[in-house]
Design a protein around this motif. Structure first.
Motif, short mmCIF file in Angstrom:
data_model
loop_
_atom_site.label_atom_id
_atom_site.label_comp_id
_atom_site.label_asym_id
_atom_site.label_seq_id
_atom_site.Cartn_x
_atom_site.Cartn_y
_atom_site.Cartn_z
N GLN A 11 -12.33 9.19 -51.39
CA GLN A 11 -11.70 10.46 -50.97
C GLN A 11 -12.33 11.64 -51.72
O GLN A 11 -12.41 12.74 -51.20
CB GLN A 11 -10.20 10.47 -51.32
N ASN A 12 -12.73 11.39 -52.98
CA ASN A 12 -13.30 12.47 -53.79
C ASN A 12 -14.82 12.43 -53.84
O ASN A 12 -15.43 13.12 -54.64
CB ASN A 12 -12.76 12.38 -55.23
N LEU B 155 -7.46 17.27 -57.50
CA LEU B 155 -8.30 17.32 -56.30
C LEU B 155 -7.66 16.56 -55.14
O LEU B 155 -7.63 17.04 -54.01
CB LEU B 155 -9.65 16.66 -56.60
N SER B 156 -7.15 15.37 -55.44
CA SER B 156 -6.53 14.57 -54.38
C SER B 156 -5.37 15.34 -53.76
O SER B 156 -5.26 15.45 -52.54
CB SER B 156 -6.02 13.24 -54.94
N ARG B 159 -6.62 18.58 -51.96
CA ARG B 159 -7.29 18.32 -50.68
C ARG B 159 -6.26 18.02 -49.60
O ARG B 159 -6.39 18.44 -48.46
CB ARG B 159 -8.29 17.18 -50.82
N ARG B 160 -5.23 17.27 -49.99
CA ARG B 160 -4.18 16.98 -49.00
C ARG B 160 -3.46 18.26 -48.58
O ARG B 160 -3.13 18.46 -47.42
CB ARG B 160 -3.17 15.98 -49.58
N LEU B 162 -4.70 21.29 -48.63
CA LEU B 162 -5.62 22.08 -47.81
C LEU B 162 -5.66 21.52 -46.39
O LEU B 162 -5.63 22.26 -45.41
CB LEU B 162 -7.02 22.06 -48.43
#
Lengths: 250, 180
Positions: A11-12, B155-156, B159-160, B162
């Motif tokens: 995912q990253n 980030l995880s 990102r979700r 966003l």
């Protein structure tokens, strides 16, 4: 590691940027043998690139670069004779101790990293694709050469044939690793209006640049670029568009 | 390399500006929501480099230094305590459908940036660095001054968030088109 765990890790993952990052190695290896995971990774990478492209389209204010350069404080090293350290060093030297003076004067100028062709290509294309203002706006090629001569950047360049059909708009002198780079800005008029940039540097400015007279093509910061060397000059032609558009100019 | 000794400091400065000002401005703009603030932050960053850059011993870290400085200047300009509310993003967002490139392409750059701006602050900066620049995760952690694990979790979640905002924007665009 199963496919679900690999997907969680990936995912990253950013294509190209994270290729050497060991935290993704095993998951990427699994994606090569798992078609479903590979399809998901492909979609993830495409989506990442699409978002990255959009974010990098943020327009840069036209005069920002000039404002930054205008605001540059007078650096202590530039006016060395006025530095208290210098004055102190003189006093110390007068007393017969030269060590401090040695330190002040002979400390090596710092070297900026990425002094290579990739860094140079990045600099030229970031400059062209961002907002910038020209040092001189002119359609007169000779006026531009005079500016380059005054500023100490290359003047004995050979233009590619296609540029003769474009409108010269002006130019700039850029700095790279203490050397000067001439930039000629052109506009392609007509239905497919587009900006075209021609960068000229001394070949020795970027020692690892491709040593070939046959143009090498690449894409950087949304611009198509062609790079070649001729004599002691390094050339980059850059434009929005495709390799085919550039080839028409060469 | 020859020419080191006679290299002019102002040319070195100009070379750095040419190379990094666009990326720094885009980072600042995504953080600050304002062109004027982003210009100020970018200028201030280079101003600080001109004054203090020679203190940096490892010259390979120039880019990270510039982004770190810009981010610190951004934080300095805000009241950190009130600007960093603890935000919990629900686990339900894990179940969002994937964000396809086609969906992203349906929005213009301004709409995407507007979505990024709506991402809550602790998650926004990692997201911007994740997409905009080629920093490694270790560099992002250094710029944000948080552990790498925190970068990854922010980030995880970011990102979700966003993804959720982009889906919301595209679906409201779709509804508006249907209404017409």
């Amino acid at each position: 590691m199963n496919a679900e765990q690999a997907q969680q890790i990936l995912q990253n993952y950013r294509p190209r940027v994270d290729d050497g990052d060991p935290q993704f190695t095993a998951a990427l290896a699994l994606a090569k043998s798992d078609p479903e995971l590979a399809a998901w990774l492909d979609a993830h990478c495409t989506s990442y690139e699409a978002l990255r492209r959009k974010l990098r389209q943020t327009p840069i204010p036209e005069d920002l670069r000039d404002r930054i350069l205008a605001r540059q404080p007078v650096r202590a090293r530039a006016s060395w004779w006025a530095r208290p350290a210098f004055v102190a060093a003189v006093v110390v030297a007068a007393l017969g101790v030269n060590l401090a003076g040695y330190f002040v004067f002979w400390r090596e100028t710092p070297v900026i990293a990425e002094n290579n062709f990739a860094g140079y290509l990045q600099m030229t294309t970031v400059w062209a694709s961002g907002g910038y203002s020209m040092d001189i706006k002119t359609e007169d090629a000779e006026a531009l050469r005079r500016l380059f001569a005054e500023r100490g950047s290359p003047t004995d360049y050979v233009l590619v044939p296609g540029l003769a059909a474009l409108s010269l708009e002006g130019g700039n002198v850029l700095g790279w690793e203490g050397r000067k780079v001439s930039v000629l800005c052109y506009q392609k008029t007509g239905p497919a209006e587009a900006d075209v940039w021609f960068f000229v540097a001394e070949r020795t400015t970027v020692p690892d640049a491709p040593a070939t007279e046959a143009p090498r093509f690449a894409t950087a910061n949304g611009l198509a670029t062609a790079t070649w060397t001729r004599g002691d000059r390094l050339y980059i032609l850059a434009a929005r568009g495709s390799r085919a558009d550039l080839e028409k100019l060469l | 390399m020859s020419g080191k000794a006679d290299r002019l400091p102002e040319l070195e400065f100009e070379g750095l500006v040419n190379r990094y000002y666009a990326g720094l401005y885009q980072f600042a703009y995504s953080l600050s929501h304002s062109e004027a603030d982003a210009c100020d932050l970018t200028q201030q960053t280079f101003y600080l480099w001109a004054r203090k850059g020679d203190q940096l011993r490892d010259r390979s870290k120039v880019k990270t230094w510039l982004f770190t400085t810009l981010y610190r200047e951004f934080l300095k300009g805000r009241r950190r305590a009130s600007r960093f509310p603890h935000v919990e993003l629900g686990e339900v967002e894990n179940e969002l459908p994937g964000l396809s490139a086609n969906l992203v392409d349906r929005l213009d750059a301004a709409a995407i940036i507007a979505c990024v701006r709506e991402v809550e602050e602790p998650y926004r900066a990692p997201i911007i660095l994740f997409y905009l620049e080629d920093h490694s995760y270790a560099e992002i952690a250094q710029i944000l001054d948080v552990p790498m694990g925190t970068v990854m979790s922010r980030l995880s979640r970011g990102r979700r968030r966003l993804q959720q905002l982009i889906l919301k924007t595209t679906s409201s665009d779709k509804e508006r088109t249907i209404e017409r």
